[in-house]
Write an enzyme that holds these catalytic residues in place. Structure first.
Site, short mmCIF file in Angstrom:
data_model
loop_
_atom_site.label_atom_id
_atom_site.label_comp_id
_atom_site.label_asym_id
_atom_site.label_seq_id
_atom_site.Cartn_x
_atom_site.Cartn_y
_atom_site.Cartn_z
N ASP A 1 0.87 -1.22 0.00
CA ASP A 1 -0.15 0.19 0.05
C ASP A 1 0.72 1.08 -0.02
O ASP A 1 1.83 1.31 -0.70
CB ASP A 1 -0.95 -0.20 1.07
CG ASP A 1 -2.18 0.97 1.16
OD1 ASP A 1 -3.12 0.71 0.63
OD2 ASP A 1 -2.13 1.90 1.75
N TYR B 1 -3.51 11.30 0.85
CA TYR B 1 -4.05 10.96 -0.52
C TYR B 1 -4.00 12.16 -1.28
O TYR B 1 -3.37 12.41 -2.47
CB TYR B 1 -5.40 10.31 -0.66
CG TYR B 1 -5.29 8.88 -0.13
CD1 TYR B 1 -5.47 7.65 -0.85
CD2 TYR B 1 -5.28 8.74 1.29
CE1 TYR B 1 -5.50 6.63 -0.66
CE2 TYR B 1 -5.21 7.21 1.54
CZ TYR B 1 -5.27 6.38 0.77
OH TYR B 1 -5.58 5.22 1.15
N HIS C 1 -4.61 -7.79 0.08
CA HIS C 1 -3.82 -6.75 0.39
C HIS C 1 -3.26 -6.56 1.63
O HIS C 1 -2.24 -5.89 1.52
CB HIS C 1 -5.25 -5.41 0.04
CG HIS C 1 -4.53 -4.19 -0.03
ND1 HIS C 1 -3.88 -3.55 -1.15
CD2 HIS C 1 -4.57 -3.20 1.16
CE1 HIS C 1 -3.32 -2.43 -0.65
NE2 HIS C 1 -3.86 -2.14 0.24
#
Length: 455
Positions: free
Chosen positions: A226, A374, A431
């Site tokens: 990630d 982000y 993930h």
């Protein structure tokens, strides 16, 4: 004449593509100040201070009162997890959280590893530093920095750490023994958030490099998935001579003409060198790539544009925060879990572990700052940052877990990481590799390190 000009242009582009792509260029190291106000005069305090996670009855009572005031909307009939987190199952989680979950006990578990803080570029950086309980004579443990992502935390690594620091006691080979450092990304958990705009993955990588130097490590291994994959990639671009090896379980391959070949269909893909396993994980293309990315990336657009707005709601409601985060632990672990009434959460994780991760976000009030990451990394648009256009020239290993949001074939990884020396198709997992399949990931890290050490 026009044809000759066109051919010359195409040839020039091809030459430029290969020449510019192969140039071993690194990122400038630079410096920064992310604390409040202006950088103070004088040297920064470089002391490393012990830290303990703490809680209080007031904190727990406040949580319980907020859970007691729950107001949920009933799910649609037969919707399972297709509309997001199913509120019927959420009631079960909230009952466990309110009446059975023992946060004080989990704080003791969190404190079972040594925690520290140190100031770097104006921010108080939190990390755990776990040394092997014993090292065979004549051996030196290998320093390994492991970096989490969102919506995880340093807690993701709690089950893999003993497999790396004390492998023999857990049935693994002790050929490689590690000294593990797991920092919290600034703005996540117990690491102080930036007070200024622009704090991105490159800034994080530079801070973590300074952390490793402060701990006395000139050379080290790094591992991440990630955001951790991007931070570790940036570290390898910033200081390649200090990174002995880079191991990833996710890769952000943005500059990649190979992706267009997927549109040509499965048969053509085979002719272009994709393996049968690649084909299984990428086709049918519309479902496994296009629709999958559309379903799972909506949150990203909100965060890359206006992260603070939804953050106001999440930071005020533990119930909303839990639903928002736990939904990712469902479908990012296995997209087929959307078809289950409980989202398959307890097939891979315990509610205790999942809620411990939630509590790290809740008690630190870090959901807003974690979302801003982000915007800082994605808000300027596609290929806006220099690091996105640079290759990585350190030995690299990649673990391809089959239920990752999108499969990345070896030939794609190699375009960004030309010194790829290990690529593994993992038998299961999604993930959250370290959290879900710690032994599989530990074995692959050790395999990769063995290859690096023998080079």
């Amino acid at each position: 004449m026009l044809l000759e000009l066109l051919l010359a242009s195409v040839l020039g582009f091809v030459i430029y593509w290969f020449v510019s792509g192969d140039k071993e260029e690194s990122l400038p190291l630079e410096d920064g100040w992310w604390g409040p106000g202006s950088r103070p005069v004088g040297l920064e305090d470089e002391s490393i201070r012990p830290f303990k996670v703490e809680t209080s009855d007031e904190e727990i009572n406040d949580l319980h009162q907020r859970i007691d005031r729950i107001r949920l909307t009933p799910p649609l009939e037969n919707s399972r997890f297709h509309y997001g987190f199913n509120s019927n199952y959420l009631k079960k989680i909230l009952s466990y959280w309110r009446h059975e979950f023992d946060w004080k006990k989990q704080v003791e578990i969190l404190n079972s590893y040594p925690h520290f803080k140190t100031k770097i570029e104006g921010l108080d950086i939190h990390f755990i530093h776990v040394k092997p309980p014993q090292v065979p004579p004549g051996r030196t443990p290998k320093p390994l920095l492991m970096v989490h992502g969102w919506p995880g935390s340093f807690f993701e690594f709690y089950k893999i750490i003993p497999l790396l620091t004390d492998p023999k006691s857990h049935g693994l080979s002790d050929e490689h023994i590690f000294e593990v450092i797991c920092p919290s990304i600034p703005g996540y958990g117990f690491s102080q958030a930036s007070s200024k705009k622009g704090f991105n993955s490159v800034s994080t990588a530079r801070i973590f490099y300074k952390l490793m130097l402060r701990l006395g490590f000139q050379e080290f291994y790094i591992q991440g998935g990630d955001w951790g994959a991007l931070v570790c990639t940036n570290m390898a671009q910033l200081v390649p001579s200090h990174v002995k090896g880079l191991h990833l379980n996710m890769a952000l391959i943005l500059r990649n003409h190979y992706t267009l070949t997927l549109l040509l269909g499965r048969r053509i893909g085979g002719l272009l060198g994709y393996t049968e396993r690649d084909m299984e994980l990428l086709y049918p293309f519309k479902e496994k790539v296009f629709y999958s990315l559309m379903r799972e990336s909506g949150y990203m657009h909100i965060r890359a544009t206006k992260p603070d707005t939804v953050g106001c709601a999440l930071n005020d409601s533990p119930v909303g925060l839990a639903a928002y985060i736990l939904e990712k632990f469902s479908t990012w672990t296995n997209s087929e879990f959307r078809d289950l009434e409980d989202g398959g959460l307890e097939r891979k994780f315990s509610l205790q572990d999942l809620l411990t991760n939630i509590m790290i976000y809740w008690t630190t009030g870090s959901i807003v700052s974690s979302q801003r990451y982000y915007k800082e990394n994605l808000g300027q648009g596609f290929m806006a940052h220099k690091h996105e256009r640079l290759k990585v020239h350190v030995p690299t290993g990649f673990a391809a877990f089959p239920c990752e949001i999108m499969h990345v074939p070896e030939k794609w990884v190699r375009t960004k990481y030309p010194q790829l020396i290990s690529y593994s198709y993992m038998p299961r997992g999604g993930h959250f590799a370290a959290f879900e399949e710690p032994e599989l990931l530990a074995r692959d890290i050790c395999k990769f390190v063995g290859l690096v050490e023998r080079q």
